[in-house]
Scaffold this motif. Structure first.
Motif, PDB file in Angstrom:
ATOM      1  N   VAL A 165      37.152  43.114  42.194  1.00 27.79           N
ATOM      2  CA  VAL A 165      38.322  42.307  42.543  1.00 27.79           C
ATOM      3  C   VAL A 165      39.498  42.702  41.676  1.00 27.79           C
ATOM      4  O   VAL A 165      40.628  42.869  42.154  1.00 27.79           O
ATOM      5  N   THR A 222      43.012  44.183  43.220  1.00 31.03           N
ATOM      6  CA  THR A 222      44.294  43.494  43.042  1.00 31.03           C
ATOM      7  C   THR A 222      45.248  44.314  42.171  1.00 31.03           C
ATOM      8  O   THR A 222      46.458  44.294  42.375  1.00 31.03           O
ATOM      9  N   THR A 264      48.856  37.418  41.297  1.00 32.10           N
ATOM     10  CA  THR A 264      47.747  37.646  42.226  1.00 32.10           C
ATOM     11  C   THR A 264      46.508  38.081  41.457  1.00 32.10           C
ATOM     12  O   THR A 264      45.408  37.570  41.691  1.00 32.10           O
ATOM     13  N   SER A 288      43.005  35.881  41.219  1.00 29.56           N
ATOM     14  CA  SER A 288      41.742  36.364  41.787  1.00 29.56           C
ATOM     15  C   SER A 288      40.693  36.540  40.693  1.00 29.56           C
ATOM     16  O   SER A 288      39.513  36.260  40.907  1.00 29.56           O
ATOM     17  N   GLY A 290      46.034  35.844  45.732  1.00 25.96           N
ATOM     18  CA  GLY A 290      44.953  36.072  44.778  1.00 25.96           C
ATOM     19  C   GLY A 290      43.698  35.346  45.202  1.00 25.96           C
ATOM     20  O   GLY A 290      42.596  35.904  45.168  1.00 25.96           O
ATOM     21  N   VAL A 291      43.869  34.070  45.645  1.00 27.18           N
ATOM     22  CA  VAL A 291      42.715  33.295  46.111  1.00 27.18           C
ATOM     23  C   VAL A 291      42.045  34.008  47.281  1.00 27.18           C
ATOM     24  O   VAL A 291      40.816  34.132  47.343  1.00 27.18           O
ATOM     25  N   SER A 292      42.861  34.524  48.209  1.00 29.93           N
ATOM     26  CA  SER A 292      42.285  35.175  49.387  1.00 29.93           C
ATOM     27  C   SER A 292      41.524  36.445  48.991  1.00 29.93           C
ATOM     28  O   SER A 292      40.446  36.705  49.528  1.00 29.93           O
ATOM     29  N   PHE A 293      42.091  37.218  48.076  1.00 31.10           N
ATOM     30  CA  PHE A 293      41.393  38.428  47.624  1.00 31.10           C
ATOM     31  C   PHE A 293      40.020  38.066  47.071  1.00 31.10           C
ATOM     32  O   PHE A 293      39.009  38.695  47.414  1.00 31.10           O
ATOM     33  N   ALA A 294      39.996  37.045  46.208  1.00 30.50           N
ATOM     34  CA  ALA A 294      38.722  36.668  45.589  1.00 30.50           C
ATOM     35  C   ALA A 294      37.741  36.165  46.644  1.00 30.50           C
ATOM     36  O   ALA A 294      36.552  36.489  46.608  1.00 30.50           O
TER      37      ALA A 294
END
Lengths: 66, 702
Positions: free
Chosen positions: B401, B405, B420, B424, B531-535
């Motif tokens: 992750v 990012t 971001t 994440s 960032g939340v979506s990436f994680a």
């Protein structure tokens, strides 16, 4: 006593090392009191501990800032 | 109590009002008090950090909410690890910036390694220790990333971050200790009492053991989490100095004894269920006869006062001595082994309950009068087991992750790309330690979006409109603080409240001076949500942890335990074996995606492993005690070892034959080997029964 001291080339307020020392002292005294069971006779051990810490911390502070 | 019909209505009203009030006092008042405590602590942190003109008062407020827990011991424990984690993270940031500020590639490389290590350690360790590692990881993002362009500012941001965290922690600990303090030791006492009464009720009820339905929905997680959870609380109560050492030793001891008792009881239940299907009615009746006196003793105790306890313990002592001597008369010869093994478990239940009740009585007496009736010196060692594949997977995900990012930030060149990354990484670290991570990420996202709206309301309407100084600011944010405090008392809302707290405190403008504008607000919010979506995507992608893989791993570890016990040192504690098993099952059922059916299976595996392992140890101890060279028993042990190393049908047959012949030859020998016979027949019964042993089969996952 000076307001700032320099430890290993870093200047910091004298209160900081005092805080650390007092914290160690507090932990020691606290464990002694707990071991001897004195807290059973204290109405509010939490408040007592905080008060103890304030006393310990204020004494050197008064000496520095008097 | 009399039925309300016969009472005058005013009296019954008074009683119902009183009952309602008492219920409110027990159930709802603690929540309200906790909300008040959390709010006061956060306000205090705000005032202190604004008075000291710290750069970012929001970190201090945020810290109070993160470390705030209903019981003081938990607050101390979490604070302690938060301080340690922050120190480690800050030192690492200074080192990294000092060494690699000019070298982006190396910087990113070591950054990824650090995040990988901390994520792995976060999964590997338990309780708040794991939180310390999480913090060591993401502090690096918070401190090092913003100053990557101006490396000289690192000392400034490092010291201010540390001071803010310290202010928050001090406020939280002082408030939780001074205002209506709740002690962990008190809640442990009540949970211990509840547990004892549950045990008492289920042991006294014969029908829970005989003729019980095959309950598919046995609460497997509860079986392990009860013991693991109490252990965790007991560990954290170290931080409450008033909980003295003796008390803690008692709790650990009780937990261990309860663990033994529950293992024996569940094994007995499993075996009896199997016997009821396979064996004749006379065997079952003989077992029932054996168990009934014990249940009768428990049923005859009406109340747990001092006299009741002494009475029960005396009766149990007598019973314990007489249970051994009962021998079945009219039993078929081929069912003798079956009966023998179940009877052995019955005597063990009686013995272990006696020990447990004794310790419980001693503990209650210690709590009520401070008198020590049973001195404890032995420290119980609680072992844990974390699967290395789970840990490696978490590390891979954490580093992955970060790299993705980072690439996003470098390629887009977006000013807020660091946000971001931070977000994440935070989620990768923090949520990885929670059960069912994917759901938690979804809830986190929901919480974050709601927080963005609330923060916007505050930033652009309430704060500019209604606040003039720090006091009015404190006044207008009380509702949000109280709401957050309420959310953190609801376990269901963990993910949501984390998301809310994280985003609210990063987006709100509770600073020394008002400095937010709509564009920045929108951009930072989008960066954080990205960032939340990436994680979240990482949790979906890097999750090839399947049911069959989980089962395979568990089976392998359990079989390894049996093989190990065939040669383990004889002074190995039974408790360490059992705690390890339970901790592992707990870990797998929260992290390793075990569905209902397979967790039932794994639970059976654990019980059979514990029984077989225990039997092996007892056989070896008996051999040692008798100083007898018994070739046949040695051969049987060797056969057990071989079978569990490579479980094939042929080896199983060899093992069963070996058991059969050994038991037969021991029967004709002298009486002293009766203990070994019981253990061997126990192993044989388990191997023959429908209860599954830890051998993975392909079809068990469908």
């Amino acid at each position: 006593m000076p307001l700032d001291i320099t430890l290993y080339g870093i200047q910091m307020p004298t209160l900081l090392p005092i805080f650390v020392i007092v914290a160690i002292l507090q932990v020691t005294v606290d464990s002694i009191i707990a071991e001897t069971g004195l807290y059973r006779h204290v109405w509010h051990p939490g408040l007592f501990k905080v008060a103890l810490f304030v006393c310990f911390f204020t004494l050197p502070c008064l000496y520095i800032y008097h | 109590m009399l039925p309300s019909k016969v009472m005058p209505s005013s009296q019954s009203l008074a009683i119902s009002v009183k009952n309602t009030f008492e219920e409110w006092l027990v159930k709802d008042a603690p929540t309200l008090i906790y909300m008040a405590k959390a709010t006061i602590a956060a306000l205090l942190a705000m005032f202190v950090s604004m008075t000291l003109t710290l750069a970012d008062p929001r970190t201090a407020m945020f810290t109070t909410f993160i470390v705030m827990q209903p019981q003081s011991g938990l607050v101390f424990s979490k604070s302690y690890y938060r301080v340690l984690g922050t120190i480690a993270g800050v030192i690492m940031s200074v080192l990294m910036i000092g060494a690699f500020a000019q070298e982006p590639k190396l910087f990113i490389f070591f950054f990824a390694i650090w995040i990988g290590i901390t994520t792995a350690a976060g999964v590997k360790y338990r309780n708040f220790q794991s939180y310390g590692f999480v913090l060591a990881g993401y502090t690096l993002c918070i401190v090092a990333l913003p100053v990557i362009e101006q490396p000289m500012e690192i000392f400034q941001i490092a010291t201010s971050r540390f001071s803010e965290v310290m202010v928050g922690i001090l406020c939280a600990t002082v408030v939780s200790e001074v205002l209506f303090p709740r002690k962990l030791s008190d809640s442990l006492l009540s949970s211990e009492r509840e547990r004892f009464e549950n045990v008492f009720a289920s042991l006294g009820n014969i029908s829970s053991l005989f003729g019980a339905q095959d309950t598919k929905d046995v609460d497997v997680v509860k079986f392990s989490s009860g013991v693991v959870g109490v252990h965790a609380i007991a560990v954290n109560s170290v931080f409450e100095s008033a909980t003295d050492k003796r008390n803690r030793l008692y709790l650990e001891q009780l937990n261990l004894e309860f663990m033994h008792l529950s293992t024996t009881f569940h094994s007995l239940k499993n075996i009896i269920r199997d016997i009821e299907l396979r064996a004749s009615a006379s065997t079952v009746d003989a077992l029932k006869e054996l168990y009934t006196p014990f249940a009768k003793v428990l049923q005859s105790i009406p109340k747990f006062n001092d006299a009741g306890f002494v009475d029960m313990l005396n009766q149990l002592k007598e019973l314990k001595e007489s249970t051994h001597s009962q021998v079945p008369i009219n039993l078929k010869s081929d069912e003798y082994d079956t009966f023998n093994s179940a009877a052995y478990l019955v005597t063990r239940v009686v013995e272990e309950y006696f020990i447990y009740a004794n310790s419980y009585y001693a503990y209650i007496k210690l709590k009520s009068s401070g008198k020590v009736s049973k001195e404890l010196t032995r420290v119980v060692r609680f072992k844990t087991h974390t699967d290395n594949v789970l840990v490696a997977l978490a590390a891979l995900r954490g580093s992955g992750v970060l790299l993705v990012t980072m690439a996003f930030w470098l390629l887009s060149g977006w000013k807020y790309g660091t946000l971001t990354i931070t977000m994440s990484v935070v989620i990768g670290l923090l949520i990885g330690t929670l059960p069912r991570p994917l759901d938690a990420v979804m809830n986190f996202l929901k919480g974050a979006v709601s927080a963005a709206f609330v923060a916007a309301l505050y930033d652009f309407y309430i704060v500019p409109e209604y606040t003039t100084d720090v006091y009015t600011l404190g006044l207008v944010i009380i509702p949000v603080f109280a709401f957050v405090g309420w959310m953190t008392t609801r376990p269901k809302w963990t993910g949501f409240s984390l998301g809310f707290v994280f985003l609210f405190f990063s987006q709100s403008s509770f600073d020394l001076y008002y400095k937010i504008d709509p564009t920045t607000f929108m951009e930072t919010t989008i960066a954080s949500l990205l960032g939340v979506s990436f994680a979240g995507a990482a949790y979906i992608l890097v999750n090839f942890w399947s049911c069959s893989l989980s089962q395979r791993r568990v089976a392998k570890v359990l079989r390894g335990q049996i093989v190990y016990l065939c040669n383990a040192p004889l002074n190995l504690q039974r408790g360490s074996l059992e705690s390890l098993g339970r901790d592992m099952i707990q870990q797998f059922s929260t992290q390793g995606r075990l569905n209902n059916r397979s967790s039932r299976l794994v639970y059976e595996w654990l019980l059979t492993t514990l029984e077989i392992g225990g039997a092996i140890m007892r056989i070896r101890k008996n051999l040692n005690r008798l100083e007898a060279e018994c070739k046949l028993v040695d051969q049987t042990l060797e056969a057990i070892k071989e079978y569990f190393q490579t479980p094939t049908e042929a080896l199983k047959q060899t093992l069963l034959d070996s058991l059969e012949s050994t038991i037969k030859s021991l029967h004709v020998k002298q009486k002293e080997e009766i203990h070994i016979i019981a253990q061997l027949s126990l192993i044989k019964t388990i191997l023959l029964s429908r209860v599954s042993i830890p051998v993975f089969k392909e079809d068990s996952c469908r």
